[in-house]
Design a protein around this motif. Structure first.
Motif, PDB file in Angstrom:
ATOM      1  N   UNK A 192       0.827  -1.210   0.000  1.00  0.00           N
ATOM      2  CA  UNK A 192       0.000   0.000   0.000  1.00  0.00           C
ATOM      3  C   UNK A 192       0.861   1.260   0.000  1.00  0.00           C
ATOM      4  N   UNK A 193       1.931   1.240   0.764  1.00  0.00           N
ATOM      5  CA  UNK A 193       2.787   2.423   0.858  1.00  0.00           C
ATOM      6  C   UNK A 193       3.508   2.682  -0.461  1.00  0.00           C
ATOM      7  N   UNK A 194       4.054   1.641  -1.080  1.00  0.00           N
ATOM      8  CA  UNK A 194       4.756   1.814  -2.354  1.00  0.00           C
ATOM      9  C   UNK A 194       3.784   2.326  -3.412  1.00  0.00           C
ATOM     10  N   UNK A 195       2.589   1.752  -3.468  1.00  0.00           N
ATOM     11  CA  UNK A 195       1.597   2.204  -4.447  1.00  0.00           C
ATOM     12  C   UNK A 195       1.221   3.664  -4.191  1.00  0.00           C
ATOM     13  N   UNK A 196       1.028   4.037  -2.952  1.00  0.00           N
ATOM     14  CA  UNK A 196       0.641   5.410  -2.624  1.00  0.00           C
ATOM     15  C   UNK A 196       1.755   6.402  -2.941  1.00  0.00           C
ATOM     16  N   UNK A 197       2.996   6.035  -2.642  1.00  0.00           N
ATOM     17  CA  UNK A 197       4.110   6.964  -2.853  1.00  0.00           C
ATOM     18  C   UNK A 197       4.270   7.284  -4.326  1.00  0.00           C
ATOM     19  N   UNK A 198       4.305   6.269  -5.181  1.00  0.00           N
ATOM     20  CA  UNK A 198       4.551   6.642  -6.566  1.00  0.00           C
ATOM     21  C   UNK A 198       3.300   7.133  -7.273  1.00  0.00           C
ATOM     22  N   UNK A 199       2.093   6.879  -6.756  1.00  0.00           N
ATOM     23  CA  UNK A 199       0.900   7.511  -7.313  1.00  0.00           C
ATOM     24  C   UNK A 199       0.884   8.995  -6.996  1.00  0.00           C
ATOM     25  N   UNK A 200       1.210   9.352  -5.769  1.00  0.00           N
ATOM     26  CA  UNK A 200       1.287  10.763  -5.392  1.00  0.00           C
ATOM     27  C   UNK A 200       2.459  11.433  -6.115  1.00  0.00           C
ATOM     28  N   UNK A 201       3.536  10.692  -6.331  1.00  0.00           N
ATOM     29  CA  UNK A 201       4.678  11.252  -7.053  1.00  0.00           C
ATOM     30  C   UNK A 201       4.310  11.622  -8.487  1.00  0.00           C
ATOM     31  N   UNK A 250      -7.093   0.650  -2.128  1.00  0.00           N
ATOM     32  CA  UNK A 250      -6.262   0.366  -0.957  1.00  0.00           C
ATOM     33  C   UNK A 250      -6.667   1.235   0.228  1.00  0.00           C
ATOM     34  N   UNK A 251      -6.970   2.500  -0.038  1.00  0.00           N
ATOM     35  CA  UNK A 251      -7.392   3.407   1.027  1.00  0.00           C
ATOM     36  C   UNK A 251      -8.708   2.941   1.647  1.00  0.00           C
ATOM     37  N   UNK A 252      -9.659   2.516   0.841  1.00  0.00           N
ATOM     38  CA  UNK A 252     -10.931   2.019   1.355  1.00  0.00           C
ATOM     39  C   UNK A 252     -10.742   0.755   2.195  1.00  0.00           C
ATOM     40  N   UNK A 253      -9.906  -0.143   1.741  1.00  0.00           N
ATOM     41  CA  UNK A 253      -9.662  -1.362   2.523  1.00  0.00           C
ATOM     42  C   UNK A 253      -8.987  -1.038   3.854  1.00  0.00           C
ATOM     43  N   UNK A 254      -8.093  -0.058   3.834  1.00  0.00           N
ATOM     44  CA  UNK A 254      -7.415   0.332   5.072  1.00  0.00           C
ATOM     45  C   UNK A 254      -8.392   1.028   6.019  1.00  0.00           C
ATOM     46  N   UNK A 257      -4.853   5.994  -9.695  1.00  0.00           N
ATOM     47  CA  UNK A 257      -5.741   6.496  -8.646  1.00  0.00           C
ATOM     48  C   UNK A 257      -6.794   5.482  -8.197  1.00  0.00           C
ATOM     49  N   UNK A 258      -7.421   4.688  -9.083  1.00  0.00           N
ATOM     50  CA  UNK A 258      -8.405   3.709  -8.594  1.00  0.00           C
ATOM     51  C   UNK A 258      -7.806   2.670  -7.640  1.00  0.00           C
ATOM     52  N   UNK A 259      -6.592   2.227  -7.919  1.00  0.00           N
ATOM     53  CA  UNK A 259      -5.951   1.248  -7.029  1.00  0.00           C
ATOM     54  C   UNK A 259      -5.614   1.899  -5.689  1.00  0.00           C
TER      55      UNK A 259
END
Length: 140
Positions: A59-68, A88-92, A82-84
């Protein structure tokens, strides 16, 4: 085509390519764990211990490079990821990202479908990042 035409070697795409490779490795490992669980090679407690260890790094790797992608103005790639990130955010937020050893056997088919979709998504994104990186490299 403005998004693809940057000058010089593109470190953003190289980072995304490496991150996508890491995410592919994580998802393949999770699928192997799920296969071992379904084949009764490991018990549900060991499965959840090993599986849950890789959820937050994914989740962290996906979030970091999506925001990047958003920070570096690569809006098309941001919108593709963004959908992924939202999933991940919804599951968390709903606390369904971790697996419970007592309920894991009833969720194996659903987990398998989710992991296969993630595997396909990460593979497609890997080749998109590779294409953009090579396009930037050879367009100079």
């Amino acid at each position: 085509m403005y998004e693809l035409s940057t000058t010089g070697f593109d470190y953003t795409m190289l980072l995304a390519l490496l991150s996508s490779g890491v995410l592919l490795a994580i998802v393949v490992y999770e699928l192997l764990l799920l296969t071992d669980l379904e084949g009764n090679d490991i018990n549900s407690i060991e499965f959840c211990k090993k599986y849950n260890k890789f959820i937050m790094p994914e989740y962290i790797v996906q979030a970091v490079f999506t925001v990047w992608f958003l920070v570096t103005f690569r809006f098309v790639l941001f919108l593709l990821n963004a959908p992924v990130l939202y999933y991940h955010f919804q599951r968390y937020q709903t606390r369904t990202h971790k697996n419970d050893p007592t309920k894991v056997y009833s969720h194996t088919s659903k987990m398998g479908n989710h992991l296969m979709l993630k595997l396909v998504f990460y593979m497609v994104m890997f080749f998109i990042y590779l294409f953009v990186l090579l396009f930037n490299f050879f367009s100079d």
